[in-house]
Every structure is written in C-alpha cells, then in structure tokens.
Design a protein around this motif. Structure first.
Motif, PDB file in Angstrom:
ATOM      1  N   SER A 245      -8.756  -0.268   4.503  1.00 32.46           N
ATOM      2  CA  SER A 245      -8.226   0.369   3.290  1.00 32.46           C
ATOM      3  C   SER A 245      -7.369  -0.584   2.458  1.00 32.46           C
ATOM      4  O   SER A 245      -7.037  -0.283   1.321  1.00 32.46           O
ATOM      5  CB  SER A 245      -7.427   1.621   3.655  1.00 32.46           C
ATOM      6  OG  SER A 245      -6.337   1.267   4.469  1.00 32.46           O
ATOM      7  N   LEU A 246      -7.038  -1.731   3.013  1.00 29.43           N
ATOM      8  CA  LEU A 246      -6.324  -2.745   2.233  1.00 29.43           C
ATOM      9  C   LEU A 246      -7.283  -3.514   1.326  1.00 29.43           C
ATOM     10  O   LEU A 246      -6.846  -4.182   0.395  1.00 29.43           O
ATOM     11  CB  LEU A 246      -5.593  -3.717   3.161  1.00 29.43           C
ATOM     12  CG  LEU A 246      -4.507  -3.106   4.051  1.00 29.43           C
ATOM     13  CD1 LEU A 246      -3.981  -4.149   5.026  1.00 29.43           C
ATOM     14  CD2 LEU A 246      -3.388  -2.509   3.223  1.00 29.43           C
TER      15      LEU A 246
ATOM     16  N   LYS B  55     -10.911   1.097  -1.333  1.00 30.37           N
ATOM     17  CA  LYS B  55     -10.263   2.412  -1.409  1.00 30.37           C
ATOM     18  C   LYS B  55     -10.844   3.328  -0.344  1.00 30.37           C
ATOM     19  O   LYS B  55     -12.064   3.467  -0.225  1.00 30.37           O
ATOM     20  CB  LYS B  55     -10.475   3.023  -2.797  1.00 30.37           C
ATOM     21  CG  LYS B  55      -9.709   4.301  -3.011  1.00 30.37           C
ATOM     22  CD  LYS B  55      -9.822   4.776  -4.451  1.00 30.37           C
ATOM     23  CE  LYS B  55      -8.996   6.019  -4.666  1.00 30.37           C
ATOM     24  NZ  LYS B  55      -9.020   6.455  -6.065  1.00 30.37           N
TER      25      LYS B  55
ATOM     26  N   ASP C  90       2.697   1.872  -3.317  1.00 26.17           N
ATOM     27  CA  ASP C  90       1.834   2.449  -4.345  1.00 26.17           C
ATOM     28  C   ASP C  90       1.439   3.886  -4.044  1.00 26.17           C
ATOM     29  O   ASP C  90       1.292   4.706  -4.952  1.00 26.17           O
ATOM     30  CB  ASP C  90       0.548   1.630  -4.499  1.00 26.17           C
ATOM     31  CG  ASP C  90       0.775   0.312  -5.217  1.00 26.17           C
ATOM     32  OD1 ASP C  90       1.865   0.113  -5.784  1.00 26.17           O
ATOM     33  OD2 ASP C  90      -0.142  -0.533  -5.192  1.00 26.17           O
ATOM     34  N   ASN C  91       1.243   4.216  -2.768  1.00 24.77           N
ATOM     35  CA  ASN C  91       0.625   5.494  -2.409  1.00 24.77           C
ATOM     36  C   ASN C  91       1.521   6.452  -1.633  1.00 24.77           C
ATOM     37  O   ASN C  91       1.129   7.589  -1.387  1.00 24.77           O
ATOM     38  CB  ASN C  91      -0.645   5.224  -1.597  1.00 24.77           C
ATOM     39  CG  ASN C  91      -1.626   4.388  -2.386  1.00 24.77           C
ATOM     40  OD1 ASN C  91      -2.175   4.838  -3.380  1.00 24.77           O
ATOM     41  ND2 ASN C  91      -1.833   3.151  -1.963  1.00 24.77           N
TER      42      ASN C  91
ATOM     43  N   TYR D 146      -5.276  -4.985  -1.582  1.00 22.12           N
ATOM     44  CA  TYR D 146      -3.964  -5.509  -1.228  1.00 22.12           C
ATOM     45  C   TYR D 146      -4.029  -6.838  -0.485  1.00 22.12           C
ATOM     46  O   TYR D 146      -2.998  -7.390  -0.119  1.00 22.12           O
ATOM     47  CB  TYR D 146      -3.204  -4.467  -0.391  1.00 22.12           C
ATOM     48  CG  TYR D 146      -2.940  -3.212  -1.180  1.00 22.12           C
ATOM     49  CD1 TYR D 146      -1.786  -3.078  -1.934  1.00 22.12           C
ATOM     50  CD2 TYR D 146      -3.877  -2.181  -1.217  1.00 22.12           C
ATOM     51  CE1 TYR D 146      -1.549  -1.949  -2.689  1.00 22.12           C
ATOM     52  CE2 TYR D 146      -3.652  -1.043  -1.976  1.00 22.12           C
ATOM     53  CZ  TYR D 146      -2.491  -0.929  -2.706  1.00 22.12           C
ATOM     54  OH  TYR D 146      -2.259   0.186  -3.465  1.00 22.12           O
TER      55      TYR D 146
ATOM     56  N   TRP E 239      -4.234   3.755  -5.585  1.00 24.43           N
ATOM     57  CA  TRP E 239      -4.752   2.570  -4.890  1.00 24.43           C
ATOM     58  C   TRP E 239      -4.963   1.447  -5.899  1.00 24.43           C
ATOM     59  O   TRP E 239      -5.537   1.648  -6.968  1.00 24.43           O
ATOM     60  CB  TRP E 239      -6.066   2.921  -4.169  1.00 24.43           C
ATOM     61  CG  TRP E 239      -6.528   1.854  -3.240  1.00 24.43           C
ATOM     62  CD1 TRP E 239      -6.141   1.672  -1.948  1.00 24.43           C
ATOM     63  CD2 TRP E 239      -7.482   0.830  -3.519  1.00 24.43           C
ATOM     64  NE1 TRP E 239      -6.783   0.599  -1.413  1.00 24.43           N
ATOM     65  CE2 TRP E 239      -7.608   0.053  -2.355  1.00 24.43           C
ATOM     66  CE3 TRP E 239      -8.227   0.473  -4.634  1.00 24.43           C
ATOM     67  CZ2 TRP E 239      -8.456  -1.040  -2.268  1.00 24.43           C
ATOM     68  CZ3 TRP E 239      -9.070  -0.617  -4.553  1.00 24.43           C
ATOM     69  CH2 TRP E 239      -9.183  -1.360  -3.381  1.00 24.43           C
TER      70      TRP E 239
ATOM     71  N   TYR F  89       1.215   5.150   4.626  1.00 29.88           N
ATOM     72  CA  TYR F  89       0.407   4.059   5.184  1.00 29.88           C
ATOM     73  C   TYR F  89      -1.005   4.587   5.422  1.00 29.88           C
ATOM     74  O   TYR F  89      -1.203   5.789   5.604  1.00 29.88           O
ATOM     75  CB  TYR F  89       0.989   3.579   6.517  1.00 29.88           C
ATOM     76  CG  TYR F  89       2.280   2.819   6.367  1.00 29.88           C
ATOM     77  CD1 TYR F  89       2.289   1.531   5.842  1.00 29.88           C
ATOM     78  CD2 TYR F  89       3.490   3.384   6.767  1.00 29.88           C
ATOM     79  CE1 TYR F  89       3.478   0.823   5.709  1.00 29.88           C
ATOM     80  CE2 TYR F  89       4.684   2.683   6.638  1.00 29.88           C
ATOM     81  CZ  TYR F  89       4.661   1.401   6.103  1.00 29.88           C
ATOM     82  OH  TYR F  89       5.834   0.706   5.976  1.00 29.88           O
TER      83      TYR F  89
ATOM     84  N   TYR G 244       0.845  -1.193   0.000  1.00 23.82           N
ATOM     85  CA  TYR G 244       0.000   0.000   0.000  1.00 23.82           C
ATOM     86  C   TYR G 244       0.884   1.248   0.000  1.00 23.82           C
ATOM     87  O   TYR G 244       0.676   2.175  -0.780  1.00 23.82           O
ATOM     88  CB  TYR G 244      -0.919  -0.022   1.224  1.00 23.82           C
ATOM     89  CG  TYR G 244      -1.878   1.144   1.321  1.00 23.82           C
ATOM     90  CD1 TYR G 244      -3.206   1.000   0.935  1.00 23.82           C
ATOM     91  CD2 TYR G 244      -1.482   2.382   1.830  1.00 23.82           C
ATOM     92  CE1 TYR G 244      -4.109   2.045   1.039  1.00 23.82           C
ATOM     93  CE2 TYR G 244      -2.371   3.440   1.937  1.00 23.82           C
ATOM     94  CZ  TYR G 244      -3.679   3.262   1.537  1.00 23.82           C
ATOM     95  OH  TYR G 244      -4.570   4.313   1.636  1.00 23.82           O
ATOM     96  N   LYS G 245       1.877   1.267   0.885  1.00 25.03           N
ATOM     97  CA  LYS G 245       2.771   2.431   0.965  1.00 25.03           C
ATOM     98  C   LYS G 245       3.589   2.583  -0.315  1.00 25.03           C
ATOM     99  O   LYS G 245       3.809   3.702  -0.786  1.00 25.03           O
ATOM    100  CB  LYS G 245       3.704   2.331   2.163  1.00 25.03           C
ATOM    101  CG  LYS G 245       4.588   3.570   2.280  1.00 25.03           C
ATOM    102  CD  LYS G 245       5.496   3.543   3.460  1.00 25.03           C
ATOM    103  CE  LYS G 245       6.282   4.850   3.474  1.00 25.03           C
ATOM    104  NZ  LYS G 245       7.293   4.888   4.497  1.00 25.03           N
TER     105      LYS G 245
END
Length: 147
Positions: free
Chosen positions: A76-77, A80, A63-64, A95, A90, A67, A60-61
């Motif tokens: 959020s995993l 979105k 990509d974005n 994820y 996202w 955290y 996640y981190k």
C-alpha cells in the motif's frame, strides 16, 4: 646491442617468492577482518531499510489517519489499497521511490503486521537465517528493537 640484452634483467625466482610470501601474509592478516565486515554491513543495511519504511509508513498515516492493515501490507506504500479501509488521501505516486518493495539484505521480504504486538505496527527482517526468532547473526531485526 649484445651488451644491452645482457643488462636487461627480469625478476629472479627468489624475488618473486618473496613478493608472494608478503602478499600471502597480508591476505592472512587482513582477509578475516574484511570478511567479517560484510555481515555487519548487511545488519546495518537492514536497520536502515526498516527506518526508511517507517518513514514511509508515517507519511502514509499523516495523509490518511491510519497505518495500512496487515491485509493491505507494505504494498500500500506503492499502490493505493483496494481492500479494507480505502484511504481517501492516498498520495499519487505512492510513498516509496521505485516500483518495487525493497527486500532485506538477504533477499527476503520484510514482515509487516498491523496492528502490531509491539506498537501500531511491527516491521521485521528475520535476518540471515530467514526464520522467526534466533540469536546472534540469526536474530530478527525489528522496528522495536533497533538502537
């Protein structure tokens, strides 16, 4: 024919009692070792699940750039986030595999705090007792204290 019936024998009461005593002795020796292992297995499972969630959080981190916040949570995993800082990259599909967040081996939700008190985020299972703190079997299992 009568001779064949006489030659058929079943087990005697003594033979059955000997088998029962042997089985009871085996159960007394092996049972406690097997029962104690289920607690160890749950502890190992909790550690493994935390490591899997950490991997998803790192993706996640990646990509974005950040955290998810505590408010966005581990949900959020899977979906979105719609609150806080909305991630721009996202990953479609999320994820984590599956449509639900995993629960710890004792059936409770993992606790996620970001920013954490011990790093970028804290991720914990409160263990068998389900409450923060504790020792022994009731100790918390957290991402910063897993060996």
């Amino acid at each position: 024919m009568l001779q064949q019936i006489r030659n058929r024998r079943g087990f005697t009461l003594i033979e059955i009692m000997v088998v029962i005593v042997i089985l009871a002795a085996l159960a007394a020796l092996i049972g406690p070792k097997i029962i104690g292992r289920s607690d160890d297995a749950k502890l190992t499972d909790a550690k493994l699940q935390i490591r899997n969630l950490e991997t998803a959080l790192k993706l996640y981190k990646l990509d974005n750039g950040i955290y998810p916040t505590t408010e966005q949570g581990l949900q959020s995993l899977l979906t979105k986030p719609t609150v806080g800082m909305i991630p721009k990259n996202w990953r479609t599909g999320g994820y984590l595999e599956g449509k639900n967040l995993p629960k710890d081996p004792w059936g409770t939700d993992f606790v996620y705090l970001a920013p954490g008190e011990h790093g970028d985020y804290d991720l914990c299972s409160f263990g068998v007792d389900g409450v923060k703190g504790g020792e022994g079997q009731g100790a918390d299992i957290c991402n910063w204290n897993i060996q």
